[in-house]
Design a protein around this motif. Structure first.
Motif, short mmCIF file in Angstrom:
data_model
loop_
_atom_site.label_atom_id
_atom_site.label_comp_id
_atom_site.label_asym_id
_atom_site.label_seq_id
_atom_site.Cartn_x
_atom_site.Cartn_y
_atom_site.Cartn_z
N ASP A 72 0.82 -1.21 0.00
CA ASP A 72 0.00 0.00 0.00
C ASP A 72 0.86 1.27 0.00
O ASP A 72 0.46 2.27 0.54
N ARG A 73 2.04 1.21 -0.59
CA ARG A 73 2.88 2.40 -0.64
C ARG A 73 3.30 2.68 -2.08
O ARG A 73 3.47 1.76 -2.87
N ARG A 128 -4.79 7.19 -1.23
CA ARG A 128 -5.43 6.26 -0.29
C ARG A 128 -6.94 6.52 -0.22
O ARG A 128 -7.74 5.59 -0.22
N LEU A 155 -3.28 0.84 -4.55
CA LEU A 155 -3.07 2.26 -4.87
C LEU A 155 -2.82 2.42 -6.37
O LEU A 155 -3.14 3.44 -6.96
#
Ligand code: ASP
Length: 599
Positions: free
Chosen positions: A236-237, A547, A558
């Protein structure tokens, strides 16, 4: 061969053709989704960002050269047509297509461009793997669902901007070539050609600039800001991401929170048509940890954590007794109606799961509907104590009980993870809920075992709570900060704080973080000096727009809400970056790579 528009002008977009236009002549342009040649009649689905419409080439009414164009069409050809809108025959109506009651009978056509067979399917639900989708991102973005997401993203930033402007904020840009900002991640560096051996850093956030804008008297700043953090890839980055960044002068936390929740409400209204009830609930960090075992609690379901030290004191089970006597904690949750659904094997799996969060084990009990008890610990308990524990935890027939004994933060964190896993497995999460809340009063400092010193829990510019100033020298770990996070369905959306606005306190903060006086001045001297020239009290916030988009659209990643994202390994598969550069360019930057470092 590409053709020119040659004076043709588009009248409508494909998805805009309606029954009200029947009989009208119009010009449309778009991409061929598919062309079906039925022999003498060719049905073409013409697509653009607004949708799709059927256009029809009929051999008996068209000159041979125009009909031949219809025959030549393949997927993703770029086509312009002129023709007349007609109602479809009743049996030809397509209820799955927004324009499915009409079609356009082609009179003239132009193939504006041909297309080779696309390497991915340009349609929703296609099963191409992500690597090839990212390599051909421009084709992937042609899919209706991707276009919808990107347009929604534009709407979201517009709603945010409108809200901020309506609240008296002004948008400022801040530099991308800058100095390191201490947000706790690694910097991306840009070597300077002009200053040999020196580097700029890409901003991890506009933090310092926005504070300086408050010093500059700008009062209310915002920016849809690009930030860069060189972190190891995680699901999630993204190495570069976008946040709504804001800062305000002469404010307390509530003032900042009101603006931020207003922006969220505007977005929810715009995208989901939902009125978010404001003000959002608030919970202190301490309560969040003790009840949910997390600083980003998912409040869509209950199953909260209880501390049961008093209930297990003298219970007969030595692990619990020793924990309580040793100053540790015993915490518990009750999973309603879960006893029958969790076999012995599953209980063991849950035990292994909590161990990955560094606790020694999981004690469990399943009270079956028929009154029988399965348990890892009950046999060690005195009957009376067990009864009292079950009553305290409201364990009814059919319920399961879980306990963890360990050091407080470790036990709570593991229990919080167990709570989440049980909720997912038992289907307790109401997916239709949008639960937003503020978590407040975070600790100012966190002890870092590795470096054996304190680190700023938020960032080093965060103001301690005035009530806790007395603890700063004696118990720094107990000092709470004037900081706050916004949490949405168990995900942290953003964080902010009231800032330190006194030079001396800022310097003391740097010293708690292990900087010597010289180091602090070398890195942040400009800021410490600036603070001497009349700094207003100020505070701000930032939340991730990527996000937020992911949550609003229900996307899995993402990458699905960013037009041109990086792959998991931080590379761009479409442009093939990062990539090697000519020696000459390196030399200009006074750089030489070690050949051993080459991939
Ligand atoms: N700069 C912080 C961040 O990017 C947010 C803030 O404190 O305003 O997380």
């Amino acid at each position: 061969m590409a053709e020119f528009l040659g004076g043709w002008r588009r009248d409508y977009r494909c998805g805009e053709v309606t029954e009200a236009m029947v009989g009208r002549e119009l010009t449309l342009m778009g991409w061929v989704q598919r062309a079906r040649n039925m022999g003498g009649i060719i049905f073409v689905w013409l697509r653009d960002v607004s949708g799709m419409v059927q256009v029809v080439f009929k051999a008996d009414t068209l000159p041979a050269d125009v009909y031949a164009m219809g025959e030549a069409l393949r997927s993703e050809y770029v086509l312009a047509i002129r023709g007349q809108v007609a109602l479809r025959e009743a049996d030809a109506v397509n209820e799955h297509m927004a324009t499915g009651r009409v079609e356009v009978n082609v009179r003239e056509a132009k193939i504006l461009n041909a297309a080779e067979t696309p390497p991915i399917y340009v349609e929703d639900g296609a099963k191409d793997n992500e690597a090839i989708r990212l390599k051909y991102r421009y084709l992937d973005l042609r899919k209706p669902s991707m276009q919808k997401t990107m347009l929604a993203r534009s709407q979201v930033t517009m709603a945010i901007r409108n809200h901020m402007i309506s609240q008296g904020f002004a948008e400022f840009e801040t530099p991308i070539l800058t100095k390191s900002t201490p947000e706790g991640a690694r910097d991306f560096l840009v070597p300077s050609r002009i200053h040999a051996g020196e580097c700029y850093a890409l901003p991890q956030s506009p933090q310092i600039y926005k504070q300086l804008l408050m010093l500059a008297g700008m009062d209310r700043y915002f920016q849809v800001a690009r930030c860069f953090r060189d972190e190891d890839s995680r699901a999630d980055r993204q190495p570069e991401f976008t946040q709504l960044d804001l800062e305000m002068s002469f404010v307390e936390p509530k003032d900042v929170q009101t603006v931020v929740e207003g922006a969220f409400a505007a977005v929810f209204k715009e995208v989901k048509g939902i009125d978010l009830p404001l003000p959002l609930p608030r919970m202190t960090w301490k309560d969040a940890m003790e009840k949910y075992g997390s600083d980003k609690p998912d409040t869509r379901y209950d199953m909260t954590i209880s501390t049961v030290n008093e209930q297990v004191r003298g219970c007969g089970f030595s692990i619990f007794e020793q924990a309580v006597e040793g100053g540790q904690m015993v915490c518990a949750i009750t999973a309603k109606q879960a006893a029958d659904r969790l076999s012995r094997k599953e209980m063991d799996a849950l035990g292994e799961f909590v161990k990955t969060y560094h606790v020694k084990g999981l004690a469990w009990m399943a009270l079956q509907e028929d009154g029988t008890v399965r348990s890892s610990f009950a046999k060690f308990f005195s009957e009376e104590k067990l009864k009292a524990l079950l009553a305290h935890m409201d364990v009814q027939p059919g319920d399961a009980l879980f306990l963890i004994a360990d050091k407080k933060p470790v036990a709570l964190t593991a229990m919080g993870q167990l709570r989440g896993r049980l909720a997912r497995e038992l289907g307790l999460i109401d997916q239709s809920k949008d639960n937003l809340l503020w978590i407040t009063e975070f600790p100012l400092l966190e002890w870092d075992e590795e470096s054996q010193r304190f680190q700023a829990a938020h960032h080093p510019f965060t103001m301690p709570m005035e009530e806790d100033f007395g603890l700063l020298e004696t118990h720094p770990e107990q000092v709470r900060a004037k900081s706050y996070d916004l949490v949405y369905n168990g995900i942290e959306m953003g964080s902010g704080s009231i800032r330190i606005h006194a030079s001396d306190l800022q310097e003391r903060m740097f010293s708690w973080l292990g900087f010597t006086h010289e180091e602090a001045w070398q890195r942040f001297g400009f800021l410490l000096e600036a603070f001497k020239y009349g700094t207003p009290p100020h505070g701000g916030f930032a939340f991730g727009i990527d996000r937020l988009m992911m949550m609003l659209t229900g996307a899995d990643s993402l990458r699905d809400v960013i037009a041109f994202p990086k792959a998991q390994n931080a590379s761009c598969l479409m442009m093939d970056t990062p990539s090697a550069v000519p020696e000459e360019q390196l030399r200009m930057l006074h750089l030489r790579f070690d050949p051993q470092d080459k991939a």
